[in-house]
Design a protein around this motif. Structure first.
Motif, PDB file in Angstrom:
ATOM      1  N   VAL A 180       0.636  -1.104   0.059  1.00  0.00           N
ATOM      2  CA  VAL A 180      -0.053  -0.178  -0.507  1.00  0.00           C
ATOM      3  C   VAL A 180       1.231   1.295   0.041  1.00  0.00           C
ATOM      4  O   VAL A 180       1.555   1.650   1.357  1.00  0.00           O
ATOM      5  CB  VAL A 180      -1.377  -0.216   1.189  1.00  0.00           C
ATOM      6  CG1 VAL A 180      -1.743   1.485   0.891  1.00  0.00           C
ATOM      7  CG2 VAL A 180      -1.686  -0.743   2.025  1.00  0.00           C
ATOM      8  N   ALA A 181       0.583   2.407  -0.767  1.00  0.00           N
ATOM      9  CA  ALA A 181       0.638   3.917  -1.041  1.00  0.00           C
ATOM     10  C   ALA A 181       0.054   4.206  -0.384  1.00  0.00           C
ATOM     11  O   ALA A 181      -0.475   4.473   0.192  1.00  0.00           O
ATOM     12  CB  ALA A 181       0.984   4.421  -1.901  1.00  0.00           C
ATOM     13  N   VAL A 182       1.054   5.333   1.407  1.00  0.00           N
ATOM     14  CA  VAL A 182       0.446   5.744   2.535  1.00  0.00           C
ATOM     15  C   VAL A 182       0.858   7.532   1.775  1.00  0.00           C
ATOM     16  O   VAL A 182       0.788   7.734   2.824  1.00  0.00           O
ATOM     17  CB  VAL A 182       0.591   5.673   3.599  1.00  0.00           C
ATOM     18  CG1 VAL A 182       0.308   3.846   3.306  1.00  0.00           C
ATOM     19  CG2 VAL A 182       2.250   5.088   3.706  1.00  0.00           C
ATOM     20  N   GLY A 183       1.237   7.992   0.749  1.00  0.00           N
ATOM     21  CA  GLY A 183       1.550   9.078   0.714  1.00  0.00           C
ATOM     22  C   GLY A 183       2.599   9.512   1.649  1.00  0.00           C
ATOM     23  O   GLY A 183       3.662   8.738   1.428  1.00  0.00           O
ATOM     24  N   ALA A 184       3.734  10.841   1.308  1.00  0.00           N
ATOM     25  CA  ALA A 184       5.115  11.489   1.673  1.00  0.00           C
ATOM     26  C   ALA A 184       4.987  10.556   2.585  1.00  0.00           C
ATOM     27  O   ALA A 184       4.130  11.268   3.462  1.00  0.00           O
ATOM     28  CB  ALA A 184       5.004  13.018   1.021  1.00  0.00           C
ATOM     29  N   PRO A 185       5.964  11.389   3.735  1.00  0.00           N
ATOM     30  CA  PRO A 185       6.138  11.132   5.099  1.00  0.00           C
ATOM     31  C   PRO A 185       5.657  11.862   5.371  1.00  0.00           C
ATOM     32  O   PRO A 185       5.844  13.056   5.358  1.00  0.00           O
ATOM     33  CB  PRO A 185       7.524  10.472   5.211  1.00  0.00           C
ATOM     34  CG  PRO A 185       7.873   9.861   3.580  1.00  0.00           C
ATOM     35  CD  PRO A 185       7.365  10.702   2.730  1.00  0.00           C
ATOM     36  N   VAL A 193      -4.474   7.941   6.812  1.00  0.00           N
ATOM     37  CA  VAL A 193      -3.799   6.874   6.304  1.00  0.00           C
ATOM     38  C   VAL A 193      -4.126   6.246   7.856  1.00  0.00           C
ATOM     39  O   VAL A 193      -4.757   5.638   7.888  1.00  0.00           O
ATOM     40  CB  VAL A 193      -2.860   6.575   5.726  1.00  0.00           C
ATOM     41  CG1 VAL A 193      -2.759   4.822   6.079  1.00  0.00           C
ATOM     42  CG2 VAL A 193      -3.248   6.855   3.983  1.00  0.00           C
ATOM     43  N   LYS A 194      -3.205   6.802   8.892  1.00  0.00           N
ATOM     44  CA  LYS A 194      -2.622   6.120  10.294  1.00  0.00           C
ATOM     45  C   LYS A 194      -4.178   6.256  11.285  1.00  0.00           C
ATOM     46  O   LYS A 194      -4.364   4.971  11.810  1.00  0.00           O
ATOM     47  CB  LYS A 194      -2.141   7.320  10.209  1.00  0.00           C
ATOM     48  CG  LYS A 194      -0.187   6.733  10.416  1.00  0.00           C
ATOM     49  CD  LYS A 194       0.693   7.402  10.768  1.00  0.00           C
ATOM     50  CE  LYS A 194       1.875   7.413  10.839  1.00  0.00           C
ATOM     51  NZ  LYS A 194       2.905   7.390  11.556  1.00  0.00           N
ATOM     52  N   GLN A 195      -4.702   8.140  10.763  1.00  0.00           N
ATOM     53  CA  GLN A 195      -6.375   7.323  11.351  1.00  0.00           C
ATOM     54  C   GLN A 195      -7.275   6.213  10.866  1.00  0.00           C
ATOM     55  O   GLN A 195      -7.636   5.768  11.725  1.00  0.00           O
ATOM     56  CB  GLN A 195      -6.333   9.379  11.123  1.00  0.00           C
ATOM     57  CG  GLN A 195      -5.973  10.156  11.803  1.00  0.00           C
ATOM     58  CD  GLN A 195      -6.232  11.859  11.283  1.00  0.00           C
ATOM     59  OE1 GLN A 195      -6.571  11.632  10.962  1.00  0.00           O
ATOM     60  NE2 GLN A 195      -5.345  12.701  12.444  1.00  0.00           N
ATOM     61  N   TYR A 204       0.631  -0.472  10.549  1.00  0.00           N
ATOM     62  CA  TYR A 204       1.901  -0.120   9.463  1.00  0.00           C
ATOM     63  C   TYR A 204       1.892  -1.817   8.990  1.00  0.00           C
ATOM     64  O   TYR A 204       3.189  -2.444   8.235  1.00  0.00           O
ATOM     65  CB  TYR A 204       3.012   0.451   9.654  1.00  0.00           C
ATOM     66  CG  TYR A 204       2.423   1.670   8.936  1.00  0.00           C
ATOM     67  CD1 TYR A 204       1.353   1.742   8.232  1.00  0.00           C
ATOM     68  CD2 TYR A 204       3.217   3.602   8.532  1.00  0.00           C
ATOM     69  CE1 TYR A 204       0.537   3.885   7.501  1.00  0.00           C
ATOM     70  CE2 TYR A 204       2.812   4.194   8.219  1.00  0.00           C
ATOM     71  CZ  TYR A 204       1.747   4.775   7.580  1.00  0.00           C
ATOM     72  OH  TYR A 204       1.325   5.711   7.291  1.00  0.00           O
ATOM     73  N   ASP A 205       2.466  -2.236  10.461  1.00  0.00           N
ATOM     74  CA  ASP A 205       3.066  -3.524  10.616  1.00  0.00           C
ATOM     75  C   ASP A 205       2.233  -4.673   9.813  1.00  0.00           C
ATOM     76  O   ASP A 205       3.058  -6.056  10.068  1.00  0.00           O
ATOM     77  CB  ASP A 205       3.440  -3.961  12.096  1.00  0.00           C
ATOM     78  CG  ASP A 205       5.051  -3.334  12.884  1.00  0.00           C
ATOM     79  OD1 ASP A 205       5.330  -2.844  11.533  1.00  0.00           O
ATOM     80  OD2 ASP A 205       4.727  -3.082  13.918  1.00  0.00           O
ATOM     81  N   ASP A 206       0.911  -4.362   9.754  1.00  0.00           N
ATOM     82  CA  ASP A 206      -0.200  -5.387   9.133  1.00  0.00           C
ATOM     83  C   ASP A 206      -0.235  -5.562   7.806  1.00  0.00           C
ATOM     84  O   ASP A 206      -0.542  -6.346   7.153  1.00  0.00           O
ATOM     85  CB  ASP A 206      -1.582  -4.996   9.958  1.00  0.00           C
ATOM     86  CG  ASP A 206      -1.166  -5.066  11.177  1.00  0.00           C
ATOM     87  OD1 ASP A 206      -1.339  -5.895  12.040  1.00  0.00           O
ATOM     88  OD2 ASP A 206      -1.699  -4.807  12.125  1.00  0.00           O
ATOM     89  N   ILE A 232      -5.641   8.836  -1.013  1.00  0.00           N
ATOM     90  CA  ILE A 232      -5.099  10.192  -1.690  1.00  0.00           C
ATOM     91  C   ILE A 232      -6.267  10.614  -1.359  1.00  0.00           C
ATOM     92  O   ILE A 232      -7.316  10.022  -1.053  1.00  0.00           O
ATOM     93  CB  ILE A 232      -5.326  10.280  -3.570  1.00  0.00           C
ATOM     94  CG1 ILE A 232      -5.222  11.768  -4.094  1.00  0.00           C
ATOM     95  CG2 ILE A 232      -6.164   8.961  -3.663  1.00  0.00           C
ATOM     96  CD1 ILE A 232      -4.781  11.185  -5.622  1.00  0.00           C
ATOM     97  N   THR A 233      -6.105  12.155  -0.316  1.00  0.00           N
ATOM     98  CA  THR A 233      -6.496  13.057  -0.585  1.00  0.00           C
ATOM     99  C   THR A 233      -7.331  14.198  -1.378  1.00  0.00           C
ATOM    100  O   THR A 233      -6.417  15.128  -1.585  1.00  0.00           O
ATOM    101  CB  THR A 233      -6.424  13.325   0.859  1.00  0.00           C
ATOM    102  OG1 THR A 233      -6.550  12.637   1.789  1.00  0.00           O
ATOM    103  CG2 THR A 233      -7.561  14.354   1.779  1.00  0.00           C
TER     104      THR A 233
END
Length: 357
Positions: A180-185, A193-195, A204-206, A232-233
């Motif tokens: 999965v791509a989660v955007g720029a750091p 994404v994290k929320q 992320y470990d999953d 993407i937002t």
């Protein structure tokens, strides 16, 4: 005097005459020509502005000293910039001595700094970024901006998950074990994404693989099969998504309503909306998605009269906003405070209280 010295003197006198001529009549003609051109241009702008004034509804405004209004937007190729230009046009032609201009910026995070430092008067900001700033969290941890105030919310920016049809991803829970791509750091997208993963009990470990990519980069990797899905937002339709959908079989992954409600309870800047994104190839079913909101923000130091006038002029001239960009058509008075994540400026609140009566 020798003949040689005499000739030298004559040449010096001739040179002096040339210099004096250049510094007098010729220079003034050029200066006058430039000044006349400037006056002509200003006259044309004034005439154009006077024509536009008749198209702007500006009745019942509060008395104000007026003044300069810098509107912080985003990149010139984005949505904020044309909408900021439309808002500036409205303010300039309201007949209350505002001089407004749209300023191209790096968008939300930079705009918060511009507003709170007094380098801009009005700013387009995502409401989640405004929340972080006002509360000193996430992007603004240790850098709280307690003077930030909201004017209104504008339109939703959806958290969209593009998944390859071959990935087997139909729900957010299906992201486990996937690439999965989660955007720029540290980007706003990654925070979203994290929320969302957190509400579903996923870290992320999953995931099988976490890639920190822009959506353009992620789109390329979906096409090549290197990743299964990307976040993407953005407003719907997103040009990045539509382009990917024309060349690859993808779909949007929904968020269940109960999970959306749980997310909104913990992070009140989200809203839950049902959409049928027919602009995307193959998307013909209604989906439950979450979105943050784009909004207008100012500093608490703005006069109540100005905050009142800005929102009144905005909502009574929505046709001008719509003409500038498709997203302008999504701005609605009955949704002006949906997803408002920070304290509303009292001048703006006065207007909303009046229209409710």
């Amino acid at each position: 005097m020798t003949k040689k010295k005499f000739m030298t003197l004559i040449m010096l006198i001739a040179l002096a005459a040339v210099v004096l001529t250049a510094c007098s009549g010729g220079g003034n003609k050029k200066e006058d020509s430039s000044a006349n051109a400037t006056k002509t241009e200003e006259g044309a702008k004034t005439e154009e502005g006077n024509k536009a004034t008749g198209d702007i509804k500006a009745e019942g405004l509060m008395e104000t000293k007026g003044g300069f209004m810098s509107v912080a937007t985003g990149g010139t190729g984005g949505t904020y910039y044309p909408l900021g230009g439309a808002l500036s046009n409205i303010l300039n032609n309201a007949g209350v001595n505002y001089t407004a201009t749209a300023q191209a910026t790096g968008a939300s995070v930079e705009n918060v700094e511009l507003i709170t430092k007094g380098d801009a008067e009005i700013a387009f900001i995502q409401n989640d970024v405004a929340y972080y700033a006002a509360n000193g969290t996430d992007t603004f941890k240790g850098n709280q901006k307690s003077s930030l105030r909201g004017l209104c919310c504008l339109y939703p920016e959806f958290v969209q998950i593009a998944a390859s049809d071959d990935s087997g991803i139909e729900t957010i829970e299906d992201l486990k074990g996937k690439k999965v791509a989660v955007g720029a750091p540290g980007s706003g997208v990654e925070v979203n994404v994290k929320q969302i993963l957190e509400i579903h009990g996923i870290t992320y470990d999953d995931l099988g693989k976490v890639d920190f990519l822009s959506f353009a980069e992620a789109a390329d990797q979906i096409k090549s099969g290197q990743i299964d899905a990307a976040f993407i937002t953005a407003a719907i339709p997103s040009s990045a998504f539509t382009e990917l959908a024309t060349t690859h079989n993808i779909h949007l992954v929904p968020i269940a309503e109960d999970k959306a409600a749980e997310l909104i309870k913990k992070y009140p800047f989200y809203v839950n909306l049902h959409v049928t994104p027919t602009e995307y190839k193959g998307q013909d079913k209604e989906l439950s998605l979450v979105a943050v909101q784009s909004m207008l923000a100012v500093d608490e130091k703005m006069a109540d009269e100005d905050a009142y006038n800005i929102v009144k002029l905005l909502f009574e001239n929505l046709d001008t906003m719509k003409e500038s960009h498709a997203r302008g058509g999504d701005i609605a008075l009955d949704k002006a405070l949906d997803g408002m994540s920070i304290e509303v400026h009292p001048g703006a609140q006065k207007y909303f209280d009046e229209v409710k009566k």
